[in-house]
Enzyme design. Sequence first.
Site, short mmCIF file in Angstrom:
data_model
loop_
_atom_site.label_atom_id
_atom_site.label_comp_id
_atom_site.label_asym_id
_atom_site.label_seq_id
_atom_site.Cartn_x
_atom_site.Cartn_y
_atom_site.Cartn_z
N LYS A 1 0.88 -1.27 -0.12
CA LYS A 1 0.06 0.04 -0.11
C LYS A 1 0.87 1.40 -0.07
O LYS A 1 1.39 1.73 1.15
CB LYS A 1 -0.98 0.23 1.33
N GLY B 1 6.92 4.92 8.42
CA GLY B 1 6.18 6.13 8.27
C GLY B 1 6.52 6.90 9.57
O GLY B 1 7.24 6.64 10.41
N SER B 2 4.96 7.56 10.31
CA SER B 2 5.40 8.32 11.08
C SER B 2 5.29 7.46 12.49
O SER B 2 4.70 6.30 12.60
CB SER B 2 4.28 9.31 11.13
N GLY C 1 2.78 4.31 13.53
CA GLY C 1 3.49 3.23 13.92
C GLY C 1 2.70 2.73 14.98
O GLY C 1 2.69 1.43 15.20
N GLU D 1 9.62 1.12 10.86
CA GLU D 1 10.65 2.07 10.53
C GLU D 1 10.14 3.41 10.67
O GLU D 1 9.34 3.75 9.71
CB GLU D 1 11.42 1.79 9.17
N CYS E 1 14.00 10.33 7.04
CA CYS E 1 13.89 10.14 8.50
C CYS E 1 15.31 10.05 8.96
O CYS E 1 15.55 10.31 10.27
CB CYS E 1 13.51 8.40 8.64
N GLU F 1 9.84 15.50 15.63
CA GLU F 1 10.37 15.44 14.22
C GLU F 1 9.80 16.80 13.40
O GLU F 1 8.47 16.51 13.42
CB GLU F 1 10.09 14.03 13.64
P1 NAD Z 1 2.68 8.33 7.67
O1 NAD Z 1 2.92 7.66 9.05
O2 NAD Z 1 1.54 9.55 7.66
O3 NAD Z 1 2.04 7.46 6.52
C1 NAD Z 1 2.76 6.19 5.94
C2 NAD Z 1 1.81 5.26 5.40
O4 NAD Z 1 0.84 4.68 6.37
C3 NAD Z 1 1.03 5.78 4.25
O5 NAD Z 1 0.99 4.93 3.25
C4 NAD Z 1 -0.22 6.07 5.02
O6 NAD Z 1 -1.44 5.94 3.94
C5 NAD Z 1 -0.49 4.88 5.71
N1 NAD Z 1 -1.57 4.98 6.91
C6 NAD Z 1 -1.72 5.94 7.55
N2 NAD Z 1 -2.70 5.54 8.57
C7 NAD Z 1 -2.62 4.30 8.81
C8 NAD Z 1 -3.12 3.44 9.75
N3 NAD Z 1 -4.01 3.70 10.72
N4 NAD Z 1 -2.75 1.93 9.24
C9 NAD Z 1 -1.88 1.59 8.14
N5 NAD Z 1 -1.57 2.39 7.50
C10 NAD Z 1 -1.67 3.61 7.56
O7 NAD Z 1 4.08 8.73 7.17
P2 NAD Z 1 4.23 9.81 5.94
O8 NAD Z 1 3.98 11.34 6.15
O9 NAD Z 1 4.00 9.27 4.68
O10 NAD Z 1 6.00 9.79 5.90
C11 NAD Z 1 6.81 10.49 6.67
C12 NAD Z 1 7.33 9.65 7.96
O11 NAD Z 1 7.95 8.40 7.62
C13 NAD Z 1 8.08 10.65 8.83
O12 NAD Z 1 7.70 10.33 10.26
C14 NAD Z 1 9.61 9.59 8.33
O13 NAD Z 1 10.54 9.89 9.68
C15 NAD Z 1 8.91 8.36 8.32
N6 NAD Z 1 10.14 7.71 7.63
C16 NAD Z 1 11.01 6.69 8.28
C17 NAD Z 1 12.00 5.86 7.65
C18 NAD Z 1 12.55 4.83 8.37
O14 NAD Z 1 13.36 4.14 7.72
N7 NAD Z 1 12.79 4.86 9.89
C19 NAD Z 1 12.05 6.28 6.31
C20 NAD Z 1 11.35 7.06 5.68
C21 NAD Z 1 10.24 7.87 6.14
#
Ligand code: NAD
Length: 434
Positions: free
Chosen positions: A132, A184-185, A189, A206, A240, A337
């Site tokens: 996704k 993601g965030s 997470g 991650e 990140c 962040e």
């Molecule tokens: P986000 O957490 O808003 O979304 C990430 C993904 O999760 C998207 O595909 C979103 O549609 C999906 N999502 C949202 N709510 C959900 C739920 N309840 N259940 C399942 N899936 C859901 O993050 P973003 O704004 O797309 O990305 C930025 C974040 O990602 C930052 O916090 C960044 O630090 C992190 N990030 C981490 C790494 C790493 O390797 N540690 C790498 C890149 C980005």
Amino acid sequence: MHDVNLAVARAQEEMRAWSSAASARAAAMTAWADALEADVDRLADLIVGEVGKIRAEAHREVLLSADALRYNAGEARRLDGRAGRLDDSSLAFVERVPVGVTAFIVPWNTPVLLLVRDLAPALAAGVTAVVKPSPLAPLSIEHTIRLGRDAGVPPDVVQVLHGDARTGAHLVSHPTVRAVAFTGSVEVGRAVLRAAAADFTRVLLELGGKGVSVIHHDADIDVAVRESVRGACFTSGQMCMAVTRVLAERSIFEEVVGAVVEHTRAVTVGDPRDPATDMGPLITNAHQARVQDYVELARREARVLCGGDPPADLDGPYLRPAVITGVRPESRLVQEEIFGPVLMVEPFDGDTEAVALANASPFGLTASIWTRDLDRAWRVGRQIDTGTVWINRFGGLYAEVPFGGMKSSGLGRTRGSEGLRQFTDVRVLNWRPA
Ligand code: NAD
């Protein structure tokens, strides 16, 4: 919901055939790597178009993704397991089996690489995948997966499901999904971890970061500052692992601040397609406003030395990179962040304070240490609570080296043999010969 059920059912159906054909998996993954390399220009254009990062970064993203597939294609054929005779003359076989259908939930900032770095070891382990993407960056992932199909990955082995948070949540809580690789965030997470608890689904998380760059008095200051500013402006700071805080030993603090400001002012902000550009726009206007709120907070409680405002001649969510001094470690500027081109510079006295400051945020993803004293690098590096500590460099990423976060930056590791084991389970056969 119907789409999720259908995709998961198809992925489950494909598990047996895919997991029992290691050579075919390796061949398809190698062909996929070739296809990514051959199509790097088109794919890089798609990434630039949807994320706004500069072309050189998008190019590197595609090539690192191809490398992840190539490395893991080799891993697909590795025999993993052990056997031995026990005290009671019985035999134990410990075998690694694929964990099962896995959901890959991907953010927008580095869509292709963040998918493939996890997907490649998972495919090597023999799992099937439902992906996704973020609604903000679906096209480059769609194209990447199409190239995989053309290269011989069966359609139901890697399926893509577009959608928002609800689609992601349905996937995570589907009982047939046995593992989730989420990038993601922190907030999402946490929601993923909670949802996964219902069926004890395996999670790889991650999450966010608050990268620090610790510059000691005996460092090559020019290189340290140049790389730290590059690390702060990479993908407009929406990484990140972005450098968000430079910690400089007090005796060189003023020199470092001056050099950071100079290098930051020299960053060319503009159209990401223009080869002269160092930094493109932020992802959306809403995100630009969010980052500017942090800069406003810094104007109130600290000092903004340069940047933090949109360039007058550019239309869109552009922002000049900001340099800030005078922050307190307990400030939201250090604890949260920001995910934008905002770099703080803080002084420290001695190694103990350097370590305390580096560990002052809830995040624990990456840090860099800059010093010519290897004893210090070793001593300080081993006390910093981040999954990766770079010494005299920033940003080394390799398919064979594990990557991931401590504390709020995540759970588990991607890449390397750790990244592959994440997608396996252990079955023991214990046999007492008659
Ligand atoms: P986000 O957490 O808003 O979304 C990430 C993904 O999760 C998207 O595909 C979103 O549609 C999906 N999502 C949202 N709510 C959900 C739920 N309840 N259940 C399942 N899936 C859901 O993050 P973003 O704004 O797309 O990305 C930025 C974040 O990602 C930052 O916090 C960044 O630090 C992190 N990030 C981490 C790494 C790493 O390797 N540690 C790498 C890149 C980005």
